[in-house]
Every structure is written in C-alpha cells, then in structure tokens.
Design a protein around this motif. Structure first.
Motif, PDB file in Angstrom:
ATOM      1  N   LEU A   1       7.709  -2.964  34.124  1.00 10.75           N
ATOM      2  CA  LEU A   1       7.996  -1.727  34.851  1.00 10.75           C
ATOM      3  C   LEU A   1       7.594  -0.519  34.018  1.00 10.75           C
ATOM      4  CD1 LEU A   1       9.215  -0.069  37.137  1.00 10.75           C
ATOM      5  CD2 LEU A   1      11.476  -0.444  36.121  1.00 10.75           C
ATOM      6  N   ALA A   2       7.926  -0.536  32.718  1.00 13.98           N
ATOM      7  CA  ALA A   2       7.569   0.582  31.848  1.00 13.98           C
ATOM      8  C   ALA A   2       6.052   0.752  31.787  1.00 13.98           C
ATOM      9  CB  ALA A   2       8.140   0.373  30.448  1.00 13.98           C
ATOM     10  N   GLY A   3       5.321  -0.371  31.686  1.00 17.54           N
ATOM     11  CA  GLY A   3       3.867  -0.294  31.631  1.00 17.54           C
ATOM     12  C   GLY A   3       3.275   0.249  32.924  1.00 17.54           C
ATOM     13  N   ALA A   4       3.786  -0.235  34.072  1.00 23.12           N
ATOM     14  CA  ALA A   4       3.297   0.258  35.361  1.00 23.12           C
ATOM     15  C   ALA A   4       3.591   1.744  35.529  1.00 23.12           C
ATOM     16  CB  ALA A   4       3.939  -0.537  36.502  1.00 23.12           C
ATOM     17  N   LEU A   5       4.749   2.187  35.052  1.00 22.73           N
ATOM     18  CA  LEU A   5       5.111   3.598  35.150  1.00 22.73           C
ATOM     19  C   LEU A   5       4.177   4.452  34.299  1.00 22.73           C
ATOM     20  CD1 LEU A   5       6.918   5.908  36.021  1.00 22.73           C
ATOM     21  CD2 LEU A   5       8.549   5.243  34.254  1.00 22.73           C
ATOM     22  N   ARG A   6       3.887   4.016  33.081  1.00 24.26           N
ATOM     23  CA  ARG A   6       2.984   4.784  32.211  1.00 24.26           C
ATOM     24  C   ARG A   6       1.591   4.896  32.827  1.00 24.26           C
ATOM     25  NH1 ARG A   6       5.818   1.998  28.009  1.00 24.26           N
ATOM     26  NH2 ARG A   6       4.216   0.373  27.987  1.00 24.26           N
ATOM     27  N   ARG A   7       1.104   3.797  33.417  1.00 24.33           N
ATOM     28  CA  ARG A   7      -0.224   3.828  34.038  1.00 24.33           C
ATOM     29  C   ARG A   7      -0.260   4.807  35.214  1.00 24.33           C
ATOM     30  NH1 ARG A   7       0.279  -1.713  32.931  1.00 24.33           N
ATOM     31  NH2 ARG A   7       0.971  -2.163  35.056  1.00 24.33           N
ATOM     32  N   LEU A   8       0.780   4.779  36.041  1.00 28.79           N
ATOM     33  CA  LEU A   8       0.826   5.685  37.183  1.00 28.79           C
ATOM     34  C   LEU A   8       0.892   7.148  36.746  1.00 28.79           C
ATOM     35  CD1 LEU A   8       3.246   3.876  39.655  1.00 28.79           C
ATOM     36  CD2 LEU A   8       0.870   4.490  40.095  1.00 28.79           C
ATOM     37  N   VAL A   9       1.702   7.423  35.724  1.00 30.79           N
ATOM     38  CA  VAL A   9       1.855   8.797  35.251  1.00 30.79           C
ATOM     39  C   VAL A   9       0.541   9.310  34.674  1.00 30.79           C
ATOM     40  CG1 VAL A   9       2.958  10.212  33.481  1.00 30.79           C
ATOM     41  CG2 VAL A   9       4.340   8.683  34.891  1.00 30.79           C
ATOM     42  N   LEU A  10      -0.129   8.488  33.883  1.00 33.70           N
ATOM     43  CA  LEU A  10      -1.407   8.900  33.311  1.00 33.70           C
ATOM     44  C   LEU A  10      -2.438   9.162  34.403  1.00 33.70           C
ATOM     45  CD1 LEU A  10      -1.648   6.488  30.240  1.00 33.70           C
ATOM     46  CD2 LEU A  10      -1.222   8.950  30.210  1.00 33.70           C
TER      47      LEU A  10
ATOM     48  N   SER B   1       2.669  14.170  29.663  1.00 34.76           N
ATOM     49  CA  SER B   1       2.727  12.827  29.087  1.00 34.76           C
ATOM     50  C   SER B   1       4.111  12.237  29.308  1.00 34.76           C
ATOM     51  CB  SER B   1       2.386  12.866  27.592  1.00 34.76           C
ATOM     52  OG  SER B   1       3.309  13.708  26.911  1.00 34.76           O
ATOM     53  N   ILE B   2       4.255  10.974  28.926  1.00 35.54           N
ATOM     54  CA  ILE B   2       5.518  10.278  29.171  1.00 35.54           C
ATOM     55  C   ILE B   2       5.877   9.421  27.961  1.00 35.54           C
ATOM     56  CG2 ILE B   2       4.275   8.403  30.332  1.00 35.54           C
ATOM     57  CD1 ILE B   2       6.757   7.890  32.007  1.00 35.54           C
ATOM     58  N   LEU B   3       7.157   9.381  27.667  1.00 32.33           N
ATOM     59  CA  LEU B   3       7.690   8.512  26.623  1.00 32.33           C
ATOM     60  C   LEU B   3       8.781   7.649  27.256  1.00 32.33           C
ATOM     61  CD1 LEU B   3       8.031   7.623  23.649  1.00 32.33           C
ATOM     62  CD2 LEU B   3       9.666   9.508  23.365  1.00 32.33           C
ATOM     63  N   THR B   4       8.599   6.328  27.244  1.00 34.78           N
ATOM     64  CA  THR B   4       9.560   5.434  27.895  1.00 34.78           C
ATOM     65  C   THR B   4      10.411   4.709  26.864  1.00 34.78           C
ATOM     66  OG1 THR B   4       7.926   3.639  27.967  1.00 34.78           O
ATOM     67  CG2 THR B   4       8.084   5.055  29.901  1.00 34.78           C
ATOM     68  N   ARG B   5      11.697   4.627  27.151  1.00 35.06           N
ATOM     69  CA  ARG B   5      12.640   3.839  26.340  1.00 35.06           C
ATOM     70  C   ARG B   5      13.424   2.960  27.320  1.00 35.06           C
ATOM     71  NH1 ARG B   5      13.316   9.011  23.870  1.00 35.06           N
ATOM     72  NH2 ARG B   5      12.541   9.081  21.724  1.00 35.06           N
ATOM     73  N   PHE B   6      12.976   1.737  27.493  1.00 34.30           N
ATOM     74  CA  PHE B   6      13.581   0.835  28.465  1.00 34.30           C
ATOM     75  C   PHE B   6      14.346  -0.266  27.741  1.00 34.30           C
ATOM     76  CE2 PHE B   6      11.441   3.210  31.363  1.00 34.30           C
ATOM     77  CZ  PHE B   6      11.156   2.646  32.590  1.00 34.30           C
TER      78      PHE B   6
ATOM     79  N   ALA C   1      15.691   3.836  30.598  1.00 35.77           N
ATOM     80  CA  ALA C   1      16.137   3.044  31.745  1.00 35.77           C
ATOM     81  C   ALA C   1      16.959   1.858  31.278  1.00 35.77           C
ATOM     82  CB  ALA C   1      14.936   2.567  32.569  1.00 35.77           C
ATOM     83  N   ARG C   2      17.943   1.517  32.090  1.00 31.23           N
ATOM     84  CA  ARG C   2      18.777   0.349  31.820  1.00 31.23           C
ATOM     85  C   ARG C   2      19.218  -0.258  33.138  1.00 31.23           C
ATOM     86  NH1 ARG C   2      24.344   1.701  32.173  1.00 31.23           N
ATOM     87  NH2 ARG C   2      24.714   3.941  32.429  1.00 31.23           N
ATOM     88  N   LEU C   3      19.742  -1.468  33.072  1.00 33.89           N
ATOM     89  CA  LEU C   3      20.246  -2.152  34.258  1.00 33.89           C
ATOM     90  C   LEU C   3      21.758  -2.058  34.281  1.00 33.89           C
ATOM     91  CD1 LEU C   3      19.301  -3.916  36.678  1.00 33.89           C
ATOM     92  CD2 LEU C   3      19.791  -5.911  35.277  1.00 33.89           C
ATOM     93  N   SER C   4      22.321  -1.623  35.411  1.00 34.02           N
ATOM     94  CA  SER C   4      23.766  -1.472  35.534  1.00 34.02           C
ATOM     95  C   SER C   4      24.195  -1.875  36.937  1.00 34.02           C
ATOM     96  CB  SER C   4      24.182  -0.026  35.241  1.00 34.02           C
ATOM     97  OG  SER C   4      25.563   0.167  35.461  1.00 34.02           O
TER      98      SER C   4
ATOM     99  N   ILE D   1      17.440  14.465  35.334  1.00 33.93           N
ATOM    100  CA  ILE D   1      17.466  13.842  36.653  1.00 33.93           C
ATOM    101  C   ILE D   1      17.731  12.355  36.441  1.00 33.93           C
ATOM    102  CG2 ILE D   1      16.106  13.220  38.679  1.00 33.93           C
ATOM    103  CD1 ILE D   1      14.616  15.797  38.452  1.00 33.93           C
ATOM    104  N   VAL D   2      18.687  11.821  37.168  1.00 32.43           N
ATOM    105  CA  VAL D   2      18.998  10.395  37.100  1.00 32.43           C
ATOM    106  C   VAL D   2      18.579   9.760  38.423  1.00 32.43           C
ATOM    107  CG1 VAL D   2      20.800   8.659  36.810  1.00 32.43           C
ATOM    108  CG2 VAL D   2      20.908  10.797  35.515  1.00 32.43           C
ATOM    109  N   CYS D   3      17.761   8.711  38.341  1.00 29.47           N
ATOM    110  CA  CYS D   3      17.259   8.009  39.527  1.00 29.47           C
ATOM    111  C   CYS D   3      17.675   6.549  39.457  1.00 29.47           C
ATOM    112  CB  CYS D   3      15.736   8.103  39.613  1.00 29.47           C
ATOM    113  SG  CYS D   3      15.080   9.767  39.465  1.00 29.47           S
ATOM    114  N   GLU D   4      18.093   6.019  40.587  1.00 32.55           N
ATOM    115  CA  GLU D   4      18.528   4.619  40.647  1.00 32.55           C
ATOM    116  C   GLU D   4      17.823   3.900  41.786  1.00 32.55           C
ATOM    117  OE1 GLU D   4      23.114   5.076  39.008  1.00 32.55           O
ATOM    118  OE2 GLU D   4      22.729   5.077  41.160  1.00 32.55           O
TER     119      GLU D   4
END
Length: 406
Positions: free
Chosen positions: A143-152, A163-168, A210-213, A258-261
């Motif tokens: 998911l993190a990789g797909a998000l980075r590709r879409l953002v770029l 740019s984007i920095l992901t911490r999943f 991002a985390r799972l809850s 912004i928090v998205c779920e």
C-alpha cells in the motif's frame, strides 16, 4: 521459483485438479434456480480438499514473506469464498433445524446428529474464510509503495511539485483494497499539499503514517508548511472517502492533520448484530466505543431530539430504525440499548431494541440504491440464513442540536 516437494504438490493439486473442479461445480450451481442452489457433498469434499492443500501452502508462503512474492489465482480465492457462502447457508439452516428439535424437547437422536453436522460445517466454513483471507492479503508495504507511485505521478502532472514520506506499521489488508486505499489516500495527500502551497510552502513534503486499528486502515497526514486547515476542500475529500466506505476527520491545533480511514477488508470484519424494530442489523466494531442499557432517567429531550447524559457528556440519540427509513415506535415500558459511536471528535448513541451477538461478518455486496449509500457497507448472513444490512454508523448524520445543560 524453487519449491520443495510438498509445496509443488499442493500447487499442482490446486491448479490442475481442484480449481477446475470447483469452477465446474460453481457453474452447475449457478445454472440452478436460486431456491435450488445447495452445496452438495461432492462440492463440500472439493472445498475440504482445497482447504487441506491451502493449509500446506500457507506456512510455506508466510515463511517466505518479504523474500518472494507468491501469487495465488484470484479465481481460486473467489471460488472458495463463493462456496463458503453456499456452505454457510446450509449450515445455518441445519443450525435452525437443530434448535427446533431442542425447542420441541424431542429426544430423537436425529436432532443431536444434525447439531453435530452443523458444528462441523461451521468449522469448515471458518477455516475456508480464514485461509482465503490470508491468501488475498497484501502487506502494508504494498500500500505504501502504491501510494508513493500515485503521488509522484500526480505531482509530475501538475504545475506544483510536492513529495511524500510514508511511515506505515506492518499490517495486512485485502489485495482488492490496496488500490482503492492508495487512490483515496493519494487524494488526501494532494489536498494537504495544495493547502500547504496556498499557505506559502513552495515544495511541501507530506508525512503519512498509517496503522491498522479495529479492521480500519487509519492514515494521519501532516505537513510542516500546513499551518491551518482553513481553505482545504474537506467536503470533496470526505465524499471521495465515503464512496469507498471510508471516512475523514480533522485534527486542529499547532500541528493540524487530516485523518483518513478505510476498511482493510470488505469481505470479513468483526461486528455486532443488533435488533431494531422487527429486523436484525449488523454494525462493524470499528467506531463503537461501548454498548449499554439506556436509563430513562438519564434522557433529556430538546426540540424533539433525545440526549443521553453519560458521565460528563450529552450524547444525541439516533434510532437505528430512523436511519433505515422506518417509523420510530416509542414505548415508555420498552427496554432500549445505546451503541455509543465515535467518529472523529463526534460521539452519539445509536438506539436499538436489543444486542444479539458479536461475531465476524462475512460481507457480500448489496445492489440497487443501497449500494450508493455510504452508511451501508453491504450484507451479511443472519443466523437464519437471511441477508441483513451491515451499517457503518460513522456515516450516520447527527443533528447539530445541543442541550443547554447536561
């Protein structure tokens, strides 16, 4: 790919024998009238055999996590899920029949035999769903990789660069949800970046953690250049997330965010079955804070809106029957229960007549106008084999009225 003997045998059995056989059986069942579709013994044996082979494959796949990508045919997983649905319907009918024997106080051993068969099939269904869920999961790194590709890609198309920095955290989610979640979160990144640009940051870097809850993928988006959430098109973003059964809320202050779920799965999720009016409904556990019996002495009514005085809060009460478009029948003697729901900083009580049970919900899509309603996630099988609505209470609109005093 080099496979050990047991793994290659399992793959061969699935690809050459069981998958074609399952597809043939599914086609034959689909050709029957709806009221004649029953999972016979041949189909059941095919499913059990597939579960045995999948059980052999799963430890092998998990042992190679992060080393090699193993692809399982989508058709296989879909066939297993479809047959599990048919099998569960039969199991529920048997369960109801066994309860009928018990209620009638008949000492006929057939009742006990039916109950045992029902229990065994229920175990098979659980095993099938667990393995199918494991096979269709993808790690959060995907998911993190797909998000980075879409953002770029989005940033390169526009006049402004960001740019984007992901911490999943490490978690799993359905492969069908990875692309949906990435698209939705990419829209949120763009919203934050454009807000930061409007506030003077020429090349913003958006941080996404991002985390799972409770079955939800929760992503928090921040940017150093974003000093205020004013001016952001939050309504459009909320509509986009509602379309994929997700939600958005805001964190204001010195470090606005912004928090998205979004649900990690739209196939299986933990939930609670409740009764409202003369029907059962299911609610996913995410967003539910607590459940309680309503004390009439703690109710305050203002302009026709009921509020529950709960500790230091006054919670607006929303009847579930009103949400589904049915008339609200009030009775002073009736016992009522509140399902307390949290959606961002908002809390309210969803009023039901009774709390039936907690269990995993095996979801299926609903057609017609229900599919477009953001609060309706889908359908799930009730204990009698009928399909009931699964409602996400976080998407229920709550009256803005406030009590004058708690």
């Amino acid at each position: 790919m080099t496979m050990d003997p047991v793994t290659s045998t399992a793959f061969e059995g699935l690809a050459l024998e069981l998958l074609p056989a399952l597809q043939q059986r599914l086609a034959a069942l689909a050709a029957l009238p709806a009221d004649g579709r029953r999972c016979d013994e041949v189909t059941r044996q095919l499913i059990v055999s597939a579960v045995d082979l999948l059980s052999m494959l799963r430890p092998w796949v998990e042992g190679r996590a992060g080393q090699e990508h193993v692809s399982v045919p989508r058709e296989l997983v879909d066939s297993l899920v479809e047959h599990a649905d048919l099998l569960e319907i039969d199991q529920l009918h048997l369960h109801a029949l066994a309860r009928g024997f018990t209620a009638a106080a008949q000492k006929d051993p057939v009742g006990g035999q039916i109950a045992n068969v029902s229990k065994r099939i229920a175990q098979d269904v659980t095993g099938i769903r667990r393995i199918a869920a494991g096979l269709q999961q993808r790690p959060s790194s995907d998911l993190a990789g797909a998000l980075r590709r879409l953002v770029l890609a989005n940033a390169s198309k526009g006049t402004s660069r960001y740019s984007i920095l992901t911490r999943f955290e490490a978690f799993g989610m359905d492969q069908t949800q990875v692309e949906v979640a990435a698209d939705a979160f990419a829209g949120a990144v763009r919203c934050v970046a454009e807000g930061a640009i409007a506030q003077g940051d020429n090349c913003p870097a958006v941080e996404v953690s991002a985390r799972l809850s409770a079955g939800l993928v929760r992503a928090t988006l921040r940017c150093q250049g974003l000093k205020s959430l004013d001016g952001l098109n939050i309504e459009a973003l909320a509509r986009a997330f509602a379309a994929v059964k997700g939600t958005v809320f805001l964190i204001r202050g010195d470090r606005p965010a912004i928090v998205c779920e979004i649900p990690a799965s739209l196939r299986v999720m933990p939930g609670i079955v409740v009764r409202a009016g003369d029907e059962n409904y299911a609610l996913p556990v995410h967003g539910i804070v607590e459940t309680m019996r309503i004390d009439p002495g703690h109710i305050q009514t203002i302009s026709g809106q009921e509020f529950l005085n709960l500790r230091s809060m006054s919670l607006p009460l929303i009847p579930l029957v009103a949400v589904v478009g049915k008339p609200v029948m009030k009775s002073l003697e009736a016992v009522r229960y509140a399902v307390v729901v949290a959606s961002g900083s908002n809390r309210f009580g969803l009023v039901v007549d009774s709390l039936v049970e907690h269990r995993n919900l095996s979801l299926r899509p609903l057609g017609g106008s229900l599919a477009s309603r953001p609060e309706v996630i889908g359908g799930a099988l009730d204990t009698d084999g009928n399909v009931i609505m699964v409602i996400d209470p976080r998407h229920i609109r709550v009256s803005a009225a406030k009590p004058s005093a708690a």
